[in-house]
Each structure stands twice: as C-alpha cells, then as structure tokens.
Design a protein around this motif. Sequence first.
Motif, PDB file in Angstrom:
ATOM      1  N   ALA A   1      70.685   8.851  35.776  1.00  0.00           N
ATOM      2  CA  ALA A   1      71.580   7.820  36.325  1.00  0.00           C
ATOM      3  C   ALA A   1      72.651   8.470  37.192  1.00  0.00           C
ATOM      4  N   ASP A   2      73.201   9.620  36.750  1.00  0.00           N
ATOM      5  CA  ASP A   2      74.183  10.343  37.558  1.00  0.00           C
ATOM      6  C   ASP A   2      73.594  10.712  38.918  1.00  0.00           C
ATOM      7  N   LEU A   3      72.346  11.159  38.907  1.00  0.00           N
ATOM      8  CA  LEU A   3      71.684  11.570  40.144  1.00  0.00           C
ATOM      9  C   LEU A   3      71.321  10.392  41.045  1.00  0.00           C
ATOM     10  N   GLY A   4      71.247   9.216  40.446  1.00  0.00           N
ATOM     11  CA  GLY A   4      70.863   8.041  41.225  1.00  0.00           C
ATOM     12  C   GLY A   4      69.363   7.900  41.385  1.00  0.00           C
ATOM     13  N   ILE A   5      68.600   8.670  40.626  1.00  0.00           N
ATOM     14  CA  ILE A   5      67.143   8.529  40.729  1.00  0.00           C
ATOM     15  C   ILE A   5      66.623   7.434  39.796  1.00  0.00           C
ATOM     16  N   LEU A   6      67.432   6.995  38.850  1.00  0.00           N
ATOM     17  CA  LEU A   6      67.083   5.844  38.013  1.00  0.00           C
ATOM     18  C   LEU A   6      67.391   4.598  38.830  1.00  0.00           C
ATOM     19  N   ARG A   7      66.344   3.900  39.266  1.00  0.00           N
ATOM     20  CA  ARG A   7      66.527   2.783  40.198  1.00  0.00           C
ATOM     21  C   ARG A   7      66.486   1.423  39.522  1.00  0.00           C
ATOM     22  N   ASP A   8      65.649   1.269  38.493  1.00  0.00           N
ATOM     23  CA  ASP A   8      65.527  -0.052  37.884  1.00  0.00           C
ATOM     24  C   ASP A   8      64.903   0.079  36.500  1.00  0.00           C
ATOM     25  N   VAL A   9      65.252  -0.843  35.639  1.00  0.00           N
ATOM     26  CA  VAL A   9      64.628  -0.941  34.321  1.00  0.00           C
ATOM     27  C   VAL A   9      64.393  -2.422  34.051  1.00  0.00           C
ATOM     28  N   GLN A  10      63.162  -2.775  33.775  1.00  0.00           N
ATOM     29  CA  GLN A  10      62.808  -4.160  33.483  1.00  0.00           C
ATOM     30  C   GLN A  10      62.169  -4.235  32.101  1.00  0.00           C
ATOM     31  N   VAL A  11      62.503  -5.292  31.391  1.00  0.00           N
ATOM     32  CA  VAL A  11      61.907  -5.528  30.078  1.00  0.00           C
ATOM     33  C   VAL A  11      61.266  -6.911  30.119  1.00  0.00           C
ATOM     34  N   THR A  12      59.963  -6.946  29.865  1.00  0.00           N
ATOM     35  CA  THR A  12      59.251  -8.220  29.764  1.00  0.00           C
ATOM     36  C   THR A  12      58.468  -8.190  28.467  1.00  0.00           C
ATOM     37  N   ASP A  13      58.756  -9.174  27.639  1.00  0.00           N
ATOM     38  CA  ASP A  13      58.202  -9.214  26.287  1.00  0.00           C
ATOM     39  C   ASP A  13      58.536  -7.886  25.608  1.00  0.00           C
ATOM     40  N   SER A  14      57.552  -7.094  25.250  1.00  0.00           N
ATOM     41  CA  SER A  14      57.846  -5.810  24.603  1.00  0.00           C
ATOM     42  C   SER A  14      57.575  -4.634  25.530  1.00  0.00           C
ATOM     43  N   LYS A  15      57.305  -4.900  26.814  1.00  0.00           N
ATOM     44  CA  LYS A  15      57.001  -3.833  27.763  1.00  0.00           C
ATOM     45  C   LYS A  15      58.237  -3.462  28.577  1.00  0.00           C
ATOM     46  N   VAL A  16      58.457  -2.156  28.717  1.00  0.00           N
ATOM     47  CA  VAL A  16      59.559  -1.641  29.523  1.00  0.00           C
ATOM     48  C   VAL A  16      58.973  -0.935  30.739  1.00  0.00           C
ATOM     49  N   THR A  17      59.482  -1.284  31.913  1.00  0.00           N
ATOM     50  CA  THR A  17      59.079  -0.607  33.146  1.00  0.00           C
ATOM     51  C   THR A  17      60.317   0.054  33.748  1.00  0.00           C
ATOM     52  N   VAL A  18      60.240   1.366  33.900  1.00  0.00           N
ATOM     53  CA  VAL A  18      61.337   2.147  34.458  1.00  0.00           C
ATOM     54  C   VAL A  18      60.915   2.616  35.845  1.00  0.00           C
ATOM     55  N   THR A  19      61.783   2.414  36.823  1.00  0.00           N
ATOM     56  CA  THR A  19      61.506   2.844  38.188  1.00  0.00           C
ATOM     57  C   THR A  19      62.432   4.004  38.531  1.00  0.00           C
ATOM     58  N   ILE A  20      61.819   5.113  38.962  1.00  0.00           N
ATOM     59  CA  ILE A  20      62.593   6.285  39.369  1.00  0.00           C
ATOM     60  C   ILE A  20      62.138   6.727  40.761  1.00  0.00           C
ATOM     61  N   THR A  21      63.049   7.353  41.478  1.00  0.00           N
ATOM     62  CA  THR A  21      62.764   7.888  42.808  1.00  0.00           C
ATOM     63  C   THR A  21      63.096   9.375  42.783  1.00  0.00           C
ATOM     64  N   PRO A  22      62.132  10.243  43.131  1.00  0.00           N
ATOM     65  CA  PRO A  22      62.421  11.683  43.100  1.00  0.00           C
ATOM     66  C   PRO A  22      63.429  12.065  44.180  1.00  0.00           C
ATOM     67  N   THR A  23      64.105  13.173  43.943  1.00  0.00           N
ATOM     68  CA  THR A  23      65.069  13.637  44.946  1.00  0.00           C
ATOM     69  C   THR A  23      64.357  14.068  46.229  1.00  0.00           C
ATOM     70  N   TYR A  24      63.118  14.485  46.085  1.00  0.00           N
ATOM     71  CA  TYR A  24      62.285  14.737  47.261  1.00  0.00           C
ATOM     72  C   TYR A  24      60.827  14.638  46.836  1.00  0.00           C
ATOM     73  N   SER A  25      59.974  14.358  47.795  1.00  0.00           N
ATOM     74  CA  SER A  25      58.556  14.201  47.507  1.00  0.00           C
ATOM     75  C   SER A  25      58.005  15.511  46.953  1.00  0.00           C
TER      76      SER A  25
END
Length: 173
Positions: A35-59
């Motif tokens: 989160a400090d780095l800003g690579i944590l972009r999104d977290v979604q919870v639907t029913d019991s499933k968690v989807t975490v979206t991250i973006t690398p600092t570089y490819s």
Amino acid sequence: MYVSDFESRTRTPQQDAWDIAATVVDPEIPVLTIADLGILRDVQVTDSKVTVTITPTYSGCPAMDAIRDDLYTAFAKEGYQDVHVDLVLSPAWTTDWMTESGKQKLQEYGIAPPSGNSRAGGHSGPIRLSLAVKCPQCNSLNTKELTRFGSTSCKALYVCQDCKEPFDYFKVL
C-alpha cells in the motif's frame, strides 16, 4: 458506545480485506507495504471470494511472485480460502502512487525517496527539475550519481560528497 465499536459496525468487507492486503511488505524493501508503494490498486470481496489487484513497479519485476504468495498467506491466516490476485500492467505504476508515509519510510531506511512527480500523472505547466538528490543520512544535497542502476532497476546508486556514504535513490518513474 466506544469509537472502536462504531468503527467495527461501519466497516465493510472490502475495507477489512484491504487492510489485510495492505499488511504485505515489499520483499526488496521490507519497511514498505504494498500500500505504501501504491502497487495495491484494488480489493474486491464478492460472497466469500477476494480479488486483489496489484500493479508491478515495472514489467517483469521479480518481486511479484513473492508478493502474490505473501497475499495468499496473509488472507489464509485471516480465514479467507478463495483469494485471487490479478496482476495489472495498465496503467503503468508510477512513483506518484507512493504514499507520503512510504516516502518517509524510505528516507528512514536509508534510501532517498523519489523527488518530484513523474510525467505519467498528466501534469501540465512547469516541469520541476531535480538537480540534486538529498542524502538520506545527512540531508546534504552535495551528492553524485555513481550509476543509473542500483540494487534494483527502480533505484540508482549515489554517494554523498559530504558524509561519504553511498546510498540508493528510488528513481522517479
């Protein structure tokens, strides 16, 4: 009613999941969370499933596999079984996404934080030039770049001309 009672009743599953994901640290700079780095972009919870979206600092950042595994571990410890980690490359990560707290942690860790903003943020108007990088040890601006690439591609290696200490500089990307 205590404030903590109120906060626990108004929290959403997404906030709780975000807080879990936000505890994962960068394996290359363990004082920074994703989160400090800003690579944590999104977290979604639907029913019991968690989807975490991250973006690398570089490819091709080699830390992504470790971060993915650490996310699975962090959620498993909290009882989440169905976790999916999405790696998103667009928009490309920029140092503009780092938190001020993260930049302060870098400084305290001995890595000069990025100075200025990237052009990726769509800034218009005057362009800030960064002619010197401040030494994280003594705050001197009398520093010199030794090599454009330091211990990782995100960093350059500098030396302070006053205290003579070498240090990494997290480049503006």
